[in-house]
Design a protein around this motif. Structure first.
Motif, PDB file in Angstrom:
ATOM      1  N   ASN A  60       0.897  -1.225   0.024  1.00 25.20           N
ATOM      2  CA  ASN A  60      -0.113   0.011  -0.033  1.00 25.20           C
ATOM      3  C   ASN A  60       0.985   1.238   0.065  1.00 25.20           C
ATOM      4  O   ASN A  60       0.579   2.257  -0.700  1.00 25.20           O
ATOM      5  N   LYS A  61       1.770   1.263   0.767  1.00 28.52           N
ATOM      6  CA  LYS A  61       2.673   2.402   1.111  1.00 28.52           C
ATOM      7  C   LYS A  61       3.470   2.614  -0.124  1.00 28.52           C
ATOM      8  O   LYS A  61       3.747   3.896  -0.635  1.00 28.52           O
ATOM      9  N   GLU A  62       4.176   1.654  -0.459  1.00 28.05           N
ATOM     10  CA  GLU A  62       5.505   1.652  -1.424  1.00 28.05           C
ATOM     11  C   GLU A  62       4.603   1.740  -2.871  1.00 28.05           C
ATOM     12  O   GLU A  62       5.202   2.652  -3.828  1.00 28.05           O
ATOM     13  N   GLY A  63       3.342   1.223  -3.173  1.00 25.45           N
ATOM     14  CA  GLY A  63       2.730   1.352  -4.361  1.00 25.45           C
ATOM     15  C   GLY A  63       2.440   2.946  -4.715  1.00 25.45           C
ATOM     16  O   GLY A  63       2.598   3.368  -5.496  1.00 25.45           O
ATOM     17  N   LYS A  64       1.889   3.599  -3.378  1.00 26.00           N
ATOM     18  CA  LYS A  64       1.370   4.790  -3.464  1.00 26.00           C
ATOM     19  C   LYS A  64       2.692   5.758  -3.918  1.00 26.00           C
ATOM     20  O   LYS A  64       2.633   6.735  -4.561  1.00 26.00           O
ATOM     21  N   TYR A  65       3.827   5.398  -3.174  1.00 19.43           N
ATOM     22  CA  TYR A  65       5.041   6.144  -3.403  1.00 19.43           C
ATOM     23  C   TYR A  65       5.386   6.214  -4.704  1.00 19.43           C
ATOM     24  O   TYR A  65       5.794   7.212  -5.456  1.00 19.43           O
ATOM     25  N   LEU A  66       5.447   4.941  -5.462  1.00 20.88           N
ATOM     26  CA  LEU A  66       6.044   4.745  -6.697  1.00 20.88           C
ATOM     27  C   LEU A  66       4.967   5.453  -7.760  1.00 20.88           C
ATOM     28  O   LEU A  66       5.617   5.824  -8.841  1.00 20.88           O
ATOM     29  N   ASN A  67       3.944   5.481  -7.321  1.00 17.32           N
ATOM     30  CA  ASN A  67       2.760   6.145  -8.398  1.00 17.32           C
ATOM     31  C   ASN A  67       2.834   7.524  -8.156  1.00 17.32           C
ATOM     32  O   ASN A  67       2.180   8.302  -9.192  1.00 17.32           O
ATOM     33  N   SER A  68       3.649   8.247  -7.329  1.00 14.48           N
ATOM     34  CA  SER A  68       3.743   9.588  -7.106  1.00 14.48           C
ATOM     35  C   SER A  68       4.763  10.162  -7.842  1.00 14.48           C
ATOM     36  O   SER A  68       5.590   9.535  -8.209  1.00 14.48           O
ATOM     37  N   LYS A  69       4.617  11.348  -8.215  1.00  9.52           N
ATOM     38  CA  LYS A  69       5.669  12.285  -9.052  1.00  9.52           C
ATOM     39  C   LYS A  69       6.934  12.114  -8.263  1.00  9.52           C
ATOM     40  O   LYS A  69       8.089  11.984  -8.759  1.00  9.52           O
ATOM     41  N   LYS A  70       6.677  12.368  -6.760  1.00 10.93           N
ATOM     42  CA  LYS A  70       8.039  12.636  -6.129  1.00 10.93           C
ATOM     43  C   LYS A  70       8.756  11.164  -6.166  1.00 10.93           C
ATOM     44  O   LYS A  70       9.850  11.045  -6.214  1.00 10.93           O
ATOM     45  N   GLY A  71       7.939  10.063  -5.840  1.00 11.93           N
ATOM     46  CA  GLY A  71       8.633   9.001  -5.773  1.00 11.93           C
ATOM     47  C   GLY A  71       9.346   8.513  -7.197  1.00 11.93           C
ATOM     48  O   GLY A  71      10.500   8.022  -7.062  1.00 11.93           O
ATOM     49  N   GLN A  72       8.813   8.891  -8.358  1.00  9.87           N
ATOM     50  CA  GLN A  72       9.318   8.443  -9.495  1.00  9.87           C
ATOM     51  C   GLN A  72      10.491   9.301  -9.530  1.00  9.87           C
ATOM     52  O   GLN A  72      11.600   8.663 -10.087  1.00  9.87           O
ATOM     53  N   ASP A  73      10.532  10.588  -9.243  1.00 13.72           N
ATOM     54  CA  ASP A  73      11.575  11.494  -9.321  1.00 13.72           C
ATOM     55  C   ASP A  73      12.891  11.151  -8.445  1.00 13.72           C
ATOM     56  O   ASP A  73      14.090  11.139  -8.857  1.00 13.72           O
ATOM     57  N   ASP A  74      12.276  10.553  -7.267  1.00 16.06           N
ATOM     58  CA  ASP A  74      13.560   9.989  -6.280  1.00 16.06           C
ATOM     59  C   ASP A  74      14.279   9.032  -6.988  1.00 16.06           C
ATOM     60  O   ASP A  74      15.425   8.851  -6.946  1.00 16.06           O
ATOM     61  N   MET A  75      13.381   7.956  -7.470  1.00 17.73           N
ATOM     62  CA  MET A  75      13.929   6.678  -7.844  1.00 17.73           C
ATOM     63  C   MET A  75      14.863   7.061  -9.109  1.00 17.73           C
ATOM     64  O   MET A  75      15.887   6.411  -9.228  1.00 17.73           O
ATOM     65  N   ALA A  76      14.389   7.984  -9.829  1.00 21.67           N
ATOM     66  CA  ALA A  76      15.056   8.133 -11.245  1.00 21.67           C
ATOM     67  C   ALA A  76      16.402   9.008 -10.777  1.00 21.67           C
ATOM     68  O   ALA A  76      17.311   8.552 -11.424  1.00 21.67           O
ATOM     69  N   LYS A  77      16.251   9.697  -9.868  1.00 26.61           N
ATOM     70  CA  LYS A  77      17.573  10.436  -9.414  1.00 26.61           C
ATOM     71  C   LYS A  77      18.771   9.509  -8.770  1.00 26.61           C
ATOM     72  O   LYS A  77      19.873   9.655  -9.178  1.00 26.61           O
ATOM     73  N   SER A  78      18.242   8.560  -8.237  1.00 27.99           N
ATOM     74  CA  SER A  78      19.197   7.401  -7.899  1.00 27.99           C
ATOM     75  C   SER A  78      19.811   6.489  -9.037  1.00 27.99           C
ATOM     76  O   SER A  78      20.845   6.178  -8.842  1.00 27.99           O
ATOM     77  N   ILE A  79      18.897   6.319  -9.745  1.00 31.54           N
ATOM     78  CA  ILE A  79      19.470   5.383 -10.821  1.00 31.54           C
ATOM     79  C   ILE A  79      20.314   6.530 -11.704  1.00 31.54           C
ATOM     80  O   ILE A  79      21.427   6.028 -12.251  1.00 31.54           O
ATOM     81  N   ILE A  80      19.973   7.652 -11.860  1.00 35.14           N
ATOM     82  CA  ILE A  80      20.988   8.575 -12.781  1.00 35.14           C
ATOM     83  C   ILE A  80      22.339   8.645 -12.101  1.00 35.14           C
ATOM     84  O   ILE A  80      23.304   8.397 -12.650  1.00 35.14           O
ATOM     85  N   LYS A  81      22.420   8.807 -10.595  1.00 33.05           N
ATOM     86  CA  LYS A  81      23.744   8.958 -10.031  1.00 33.05           C
ATOM     87  C   LYS A  81      24.382   7.839 -10.227  1.00 33.05           C
ATOM     88  O   LYS A  81      25.701   7.785 -10.391  1.00 33.05           O
ATOM     89  N   SER A  82      23.799   6.637 -10.072  1.00 31.59           N
ATOM     90  CA  SER A  82      24.375   5.303  -9.989  1.00 31.59           C
ATOM     91  C   SER A  82      25.192   5.077 -11.467  1.00 31.59           C
ATOM     92  O   SER A  82      26.177   4.504 -11.575  1.00 31.59           O
ATOM     93  N   ILE A  83      24.335   5.523 -12.496  1.00 30.97           N
ATOM     94  CA  ILE A  83      24.572   5.176 -13.746  1.00 30.97           C
ATOM     95  C   ILE A  83      25.895   6.253 -14.130  1.00 30.97           C
ATOM     96  O   ILE A  83      27.075   5.936 -14.405  1.00 30.97           O
ATOM     97  N   VAL A  84      25.951   7.405 -13.490  1.00 26.64           N
ATOM     98  CA  VAL A  84      27.219   8.253 -13.690  1.00 26.64           C
ATOM     99  C   VAL A  84      28.213   7.947 -12.741  1.00 26.64           C
ATOM    100  O   VAL A  84      29.496   7.681 -13.488  1.00 26.64           O
ATOM    101  N   ASP A  85      28.025   7.352 -11.657  1.00 30.34           N
ATOM    102  CA  ASP A  85      29.097   6.623 -10.779  1.00 30.34           C
ATOM    103  C   ASP A  85      29.700   5.423 -11.708  1.00 30.34           C
ATOM    104  O   ASP A  85      30.831   5.458 -11.302  1.00 30.34           O
TER     105      ASP A  85
END
Ligand SMILES: [Zn+2]
Length: 355
Positions: free
Chosen positions: A206-231
């Motif tokens: 319930n909680k994680e689904g809501k987070y991942l469906n939110s703009k903030k959740g998606q932006d957060d997750m994207a940022k972590s993936i971006i930084k990991s790719i750059v690293d």
């Protein structure tokens, strides 16, 4: 004249793969759509990387359309991508939650197999899947074994990226990481480059689904993936400092004995004197910069240390070069006859090699 660099070919090419699409919605946990969340995260990752001119991005899809799994790999391969990142969301009957990043491998357990099975099952929707996947059966745990070989040479690098991603999720976002895992994902099997599949979390929670469906959740997750790719890219560019090994590589007579001609002296043994001093040092390669074939003679209060032991003068000259290379720059060759040191010039008069 300025040098014109072909910057386009030097770019680091990242293939981004939003799971599912079109008639395949992926999982529908809590009514959310995996295909939409995966696409939004992919587009956010891609947009950020495109702003960095070290990167070029290729997408398997940028819209809501169905793409067969083998086609996704083909797109990445054709673009000669340096990296393949597939984005998905997980589901479970329970309220399980947390992120997982997979690299291709044998399923370590049923749980991993079940994640791969769900993501692979889309091939059953594809026309002619038996031909495209060489008889692969998504419902058989054994069926994956033949798939794993192609990705094997990229495994180390895939694991590095996977661990960067999971670390970012936990350290930066405080998400729960379920770890870096291996399982038989068909989409990872199709690529010729380091490849990972990210499960952003469980839409069924319930909680994680809501987070991942939110703009903030998606932006957060994207940022972590971006930084990991750059690293990851930066880690490839770095020239690592390689420390001296604690146990130096042992150098023995045998290492080079085959490469020198014989020049034998009857009854003479040549050695390279590498050190002399009042300390009684144990004859271990660790104490002599990795040199083996060590011997020691005590002269009064002085110990003399030798490397090598051969009647072949050509070989001892080679061993002297080895000792110099190992740091014994003032070493020299000595000759022994009946365990007594004799002048080298005298020893060399007894050459018995036939010319
Ligand atoms: Zn999926």
């Amino acid at each position: 004249m300025s040098r014109i660099s072909d910057s386009n070919t030097e770019k680091f090419i990242v293939a981004l793969d939003a799971g599912h699409g079109g008639d395949d919605p992926g999982n529908r946990g809590n009514g959310y759509k995996e295909k939409d969340i995966a696409l939004k995260v992919v587009l956010a990752v891609g947009a950020a990387l495109e702003k960095d001119d070290r990167f070029k991005v290729v997408y398997t899809r940028k819209t809501d359309k169905f793409i067969e799994l083998h086609e996704r790999g083909r797109i990445a391969n054709k673009a000669k991508a340096d990296l393949f990142v597939s984005i998905h969301c997980n589901s479970h009957r329970s309220q399980a939650y947390g992120t997982e990043t997979f690299v291709l491998g044998l399923h370590a357990n049923d749980e991993n197999f079940n994640v791969a099975k769900k993501e692979n099952s889309v091939i059953l929707m594809e026309d002619n899947y038996e031909a495209n996947y060489d008889g692969f059966d998504p419902n058989s745990p054994e069926s994956i074994i033949g798939l794993t070989l192609m990705q094997e040479e990229y495994l180390d690098q895939s694991l590095i990226l996977a661990s960067y991603i999971e670390k970012r999720f936990t350290n930066t976002l405080k998400r729960k990481s379920r770890g870096v895992k291996q399982a038989g994902f068909v989409v990872l099997h199709q690529t010729y480059m380091p490849s990972v599949l990210v499960e952003l979390g469980f839409l069924t929670n319930n909680k994680e689904g809501k987070y991942l469906n939110s703009k903030k959740g998606q932006d957060d997750m994207a940022k972590s993936i971006i930084k990991s790719i750059v690293d990851y890219k930066d880690s490839l560019d770095e020239t690592y400092y390689v420390p001296e090994p604690k146990t130096p590589e042992v150098v023995t007579n045998d290492t080079i004995i085959k490469t020198v001609d014989e020049e034998l002296y009857d009854g003479i043994t040549f050695k390279v004197q590498i050190e002399a001093g009042s300390n009684d040092v144990v004859l271990d390669p660790k104490n002599f910069n990795g040199l083996d074939q060590l011997s020691k003679v005590q002269f009064g209060e002085v110990y003399k240390y030798y490397f090598g032991n051969t009647p072949n003068y050509n070989l001892i000259k080679e061993l002297k070069n080895v000792a110099v290379a190992k740091g014994y720059t003032s070493c020299f060759v000595v000759a022994f006859k009946n365990n007594e040191i004799i002048p080298l010039s005298e020893a060399l008069k007894t050459n018995t090699s036939s010319n």
